[in-house]
Design a protein around this motif. Structure first.
Motif, PDB file in Angstrom:
ATOM      1  N   HIS A  59     -19.385  22.029  15.327  1.00  0.00           N
ATOM      2  CA  HIS A  59     -18.710  20.752  15.872  1.00  0.00           C
ATOM      3  C   HIS A  59     -19.656  19.557  15.618  1.00  0.00           C
ATOM      4  CE1 HIS A  59     -16.053  19.013  19.109  1.00  0.00           C
ATOM      5  NE2 HIS A  59     -17.022  17.784  18.564  1.00  0.00           N
ATOM      6  N   HIS A  61     -19.441  15.275  14.031  1.00  0.00           N
ATOM      7  CA  HIS A  61     -18.609  14.049  13.329  1.00  0.00           C
ATOM      8  C   HIS A  61     -19.143  13.510  12.060  1.00  0.00           C
ATOM      9  CE1 HIS A  61     -15.874  14.618  16.601  1.00  0.00           C
ATOM     10  NE2 HIS A  61     -17.028  14.675  17.218  1.00  0.00           N
ATOM     11  N   ALA A 118     -15.133  17.392  13.313  1.00  0.00           N
ATOM     12  CA  ALA A 118     -14.417  18.122  14.501  1.00  0.00           C
ATOM     13  C   ALA A 118     -13.263  17.346  15.021  1.00  0.00           C
ATOM     14  CB  ALA A 118     -15.186  18.296  15.677  1.00  0.00           C
ATOM     15  N   LYS A 181      -7.371  20.630  17.048  1.00  0.00           N
ATOM     16  CA  LYS A 181      -8.160  20.136  17.957  1.00  0.00           C
ATOM     17  C   LYS A 181      -7.275  19.415  18.902  1.00  0.00           C
ATOM     18  CE  LYS A 181     -12.094  18.275  19.566  1.00  0.00           C
ATOM     19  NZ  LYS A 181     -12.737  17.102  18.946  1.00  0.00           N
ATOM     20  N   HIS A 264     -18.180  20.887  23.479  1.00  0.00           N
ATOM     21  CA  HIS A 264     -19.191  19.791  24.318  1.00  0.00           C
ATOM     22  C   HIS A 264     -19.033  20.079  25.762  1.00  0.00           C
ATOM     23  CE1 HIS A 264     -15.925  17.148  23.876  1.00  0.00           C
ATOM     24  NE2 HIS A 264     -16.339  17.034  22.667  1.00  0.00           N
ATOM     25  N   ASP A 378     -22.621  17.686  19.569  1.00  0.00           N
ATOM     26  CA  ASP A 378     -21.513  17.023  19.171  1.00  0.00           C
ATOM     27  C   ASP A 378     -21.902  15.625  18.343  1.00  0.00           C
ATOM     28  OD1 ASP A 378     -19.125  15.697  19.378  1.00  0.00           O
ATOM     29  OD2 ASP A 378     -19.006  15.161  21.299  1.00  0.00           O
ATOM     30  N   ASN A 381     -22.614  12.108  19.035  1.00  0.00           N
ATOM     31  CA  ASN A 381     -22.228  11.688  20.422  1.00  0.00           C
ATOM     32  C   ASN A 381     -23.242  12.151  21.440  1.00  0.00           C
ATOM     33  OD1 ASN A 381     -19.124  10.771  20.695  1.00  0.00           O
ATOM     34  ND2 ASN A 381     -19.030  12.380  19.309  1.00  0.00           N
TER      35      ASN A 381
HETATM   36 ZN    ZN Z   1     -17.007  15.923  19.297  1.00  0.00          ZN
END
Ligand code: ZN
Length: 547
Positions: A59, A61, A118, A181, A264, A378, A381
C-alpha cells in the motif's frame, strides 16, 4: 537472459517456507529460484549476511494523477533532494513524492522489488499505467477506486447484484487494475454535492438509496465471488476523526466471515468523543482482528518529519487543510471519485502526531499475528517509504524505542501502553513477514515473498548489523528477476518490471447498460475509456483462482 548463480553461506529468512535464519544455498536461473545448479555455477558469497525475498509494499501512492498533482504542488519538496543519474540509471527528484524514476530506484535501494499503488480512479488508469512503466526495477500494480462510483450505486439501489459484480469485473478488465479499493464509501458524493461528509454507515448517500454499509458489503462480496487474489481493500469512513474506532469495528462486523483488508488502520484506531481529542484504541482493534482470521490490515505508521497527505477521501483532505493550514488542492473526478492533497509535517511535540506515531507502534507490538498486521506508512501519507529502516529499528530495538518514546509528547504517550516498557522486539523472521512474506500472501502473489523453488528471483541480501536502521538502509545485494541490480549501494544494471493485474470473467451484456450511462454522464467516450493492449508493454495477469 538472466544470470545463473548460487548464493552461498548466507542466513536465509524465508517465512513462507518455514526457514528461519538457516544457512543454505539459494539457486537462481532464468529469473526464478531453482532447486539446484551444476557444481561450477557462479557463486555470490553471503557469509555474515542475511538473505530475504525482495520487499513487497502492498500500500503506497507512487503513480497516477493525484501523485503527479502532489509533485506539482510542492516544488520545494524536490529542490533540495536531486536524484542524480548514474551510468545505468536515470535522474529524478526526491522528497516525500519522488519522481517516477527516483521512486523505483529508491525502493530498490532499500531492497524492495514490488509495490502497489493503492488508489486510482478508473479515469486515471491510463495515466497510472504510463507512470508505472516509468517506475523502474519494481513489479507493480494498482488498486482501482470503486466505492464512490455512480454507476455501481445505481445497480446497487436497484438490487441488480449480478450486474454489479459483472460491472466490477468489467472495470478490472478495462483499467488493468489489481484489487478493488474502497475509500470513505459515500463520502466523496457528499463532498461533491455540499462540501460535507458521511458519518454513519447507515446514512444514505445523497441522491441515492444506498448506504456505506451496503456499498462495503456489495464490494467485499463481489471481490470474493470473483476470486480476486486480493480482497476488497478498505479505507474506512471517518478517517482521522476521534472516536472513529467504532466505525472501524462496525465496518469489520458488517463483513464478518468474509475476506477483506483494512488499510492504514492506525488512522482508524482513535477513541475519545467523536471529533474531539483522540485517544488510543489500539487494544480494541488488535483484539478484534486477532479473533477474525478473515480480516487483515496494514498499519499506516506515522513517522515524524515531512509527509504528503494524498487521498481519494476529499472531505478528509479538507479537514487536514483546516488543521494544518498548509497548501491544499482538491480535484473531483466525474462519476467516480474525489481527491485531495495536503502538505503535512508530523512533529514529535504535537499531541495528535505523537499519538498517531504511538498507536502505530502499539498495533505492531500488541498484534499477535504479523501475517495480518503488515508494515506500511501509507507512503507518503504517514511518512516516506524511505523511513522504513527506522521503523524496523523501532520494532526490533527496545532500548532505541524507549529512548524515542521518552523524547516525544508525553501526554500522548500516556494515552498508549508504550510507557510500560513493552518487551517485544521483532525478530528478523518477523520483519521478513511484515515486509515481504505477509504482504505477498495477502496480495495473493504466490511467486513473491518467498525463496522456494519456482518463486521469482527477487532477493535482497543485507549485511548483518546491530543497528537495524543501518542494516535495512543499505542492502549488500539486490536481485530482481535473477539480475544483480545493486551491489554495495551501486546500480549495476537497470531493469523494467512488470505491471501486475487481474482479468476476471464477466457477462459482456453489462456493456449494454454501461454505454448509455457513459453517453449521458461521462465527458469521455465509452470507446476511449479502457486501457488498450498497446499500453501494456510488460505485464502479467495474475489468475483469479477457481476460473
Ligand atoms: Zn493510502
Amino acid at each position: 537472459m538472466s544470470a545463473t548463480f548460487r548464493i552461498v553461506n548466507g542466513r536465509v529468512y524465508d517465512p513462507i517456507n518455514d526457514i528461519d535464519g538457516v544457512v543454505q544455498d539459494i539457486c537462481v536461473q532464468d529469473g526464478k529460484i531453482v532447486a539446484s545448479l551444476p557444481e561450477d555455477a557462479k557463486t555470490i558469497d553471503a557469509r555474515g549476511m542475511v538473505v530475504m525475498p525482495g520487499g513487497v509494499d502492498m500500500h503506497c501512492h507512487i503513480a497516477g494523477p493525484k501523485v503527479n498533482m502532489a509533485r506539482k504542488l510542492q516544488p520545494e519538496d524536490h529542490r533540495h533532494d536531486p536524484h542524480p543519474r548514474t551510468p545505468f540509471t536515470r535522474s529524478g527528484s526526491g522528497g516525500t513524492v519522488p519522481s517516477t524514476f527516483a521512486t523505483g530506484y529508491r525502493y530498490a535501494m532499500l531492497g524492495y522489488t514490488t509495490a502497489m499503488e493503492a488508489a486510482v480512479p478508473p479515469l486515471g488508469a491510463l495515466h497510472t499505467i504510463e507512470e508505472l512503466h516509468d517506475t523502474p526495477i519494481l513489479d507493480k500494480g494498482f488498486f482501482v477506486l470503486l466505492a464512490n462510483n455512480l454507476f455501481l450505486y445505481q445497480l446497487l439501489q436497484e438490487g441488480r447484484r449480478e450486474e454489479f459484480r459483472d460491472a466490477v469485473a468489467w472495470w478490472f478488465n478495462v483499467t488493468r487494475a489489481y484489487a478493488p479499493k474502497l475509500v470513505n464509501p459515500g463520502g466523496d458524493e457528499a463532498w461533491k454535492r455540499g462540501n460535507s461528509n458521511i458519518v454513519d454507515l447507515d446514512d444514505q448517500v445523497e441522491g441515492f438509496k444506498v448506504t456505506p454499509r451496503q456499498i462495503i458489503e456489495a464490494l467485499v462480496d463481489a471481490a470474493n465471488e470473483l476470486n480476486l487474489p486480493h480482497p476488497a481493500h478498505i479505507h474506512c469512513n471517518n478517517l482521522g476523526i476521534a472516536g472513529n474506532y467504532q466505525t472501524t469495528l462496525e465496518t469489520m462486523r458488517t463483513i464478518t466471515g468474509r475476506r477483506a483488508h483494512i488499510t492504514h488502520i492506525q488512522f482508524h484506531t482513535y477513541g475519545g468523543p467523536f471529533g474531539g481529542k483522540p485517544i488510543s484504541k489500539a487494544r480494541e482493534i488488535v483484539d478484534y482482528i486477532s479473533k477474525h482470521p478473515e480480516i487483515s490490515a496494514d498499519v499506516g505508521q506515522v513517522m515524524f518529519g515531512r509527509a504528503t497527505g494524498m487521498t481519494a477521501d476529499a472531505p478528509l483532505a479538507w479537514m487536514l487543510r483546516r488543521v494544518t493550514g498548509s497548501k491544499w488542492v482538491n480535484v473531483d473526478v466525474e462519476n467516480e471519485s474525489g481527491c485531495g492533497i495536503v502538505a503535512v509535517e508530523y512533529k514529535d511535540t504535537n499531541y495528535v502526531h505523537a499519538l498517531q506515531w504511538g498507536i502505530g507502534l502499539e498495533l505492531f507490538l500488541l498484534s499477535d499475528d504479523p501475517w495480518r498486521m503488515v508494515l506500511s506508512t501509507d507512503h507518503p501519507n504517514g511518512g516516506s517509504f524511505m523511513s522504513y529502516p527506522r521503523l524496523i529499528r523501532l520494532l526490533m530495538d527496545r532500548q532505541f524505542r524507549n529512548d524515542q518514546i521518552r523524547a516525544v509528547n508525553q501526554q500522548a504517550m500516556k494515552k498508549t501502553v508504550l510507557l510500560d516498557d513493552l518487551q517485544r522486539e521483532y525478530s528478523l523472521q518477523e520483519i521478513a513477514i511484515i515486509t515481504r512474506a505477509g504482504p505477498a500472501r495477502l496480495l495473493g502473489l504466490t511467486d513473491k515473498g518467498h525463496l522456494g523453488v519456482g518463486a521469482d528471483a527477487d532477493i535482497t541480501v543485507y549485511m548483518e548489523d546491530e543497528d537495524k536502521e543501518e542494516m535495512f538502509s543499505l542492502p549488500r545485494y539486490v536481485i530482481k528477476d535473477g539480475k544483480l541490480i545493486i551491489e554495495d549501494g551501486e546500480f549495476r544494471e537497470d531493469h523494467h518490471g512488470r505491471i501486475l493485474h487481474v482479468a476476471p470473467d464477466y457477462n459482456p451484456d453489462i456493456e449494454k447498460s454501461l454505454r448509455p450511462f457513459f453517453d449521458k454522464y461521462y465527458t469521455l467516450q465509452f470507446e476511449n475509456y479502457g486501457v488498450g493492449e498497446q499500453y501494456l508493454h510488460s505485464h502479467q495477469v495474475i489468475p483469479t483462482t477457481g476460473q
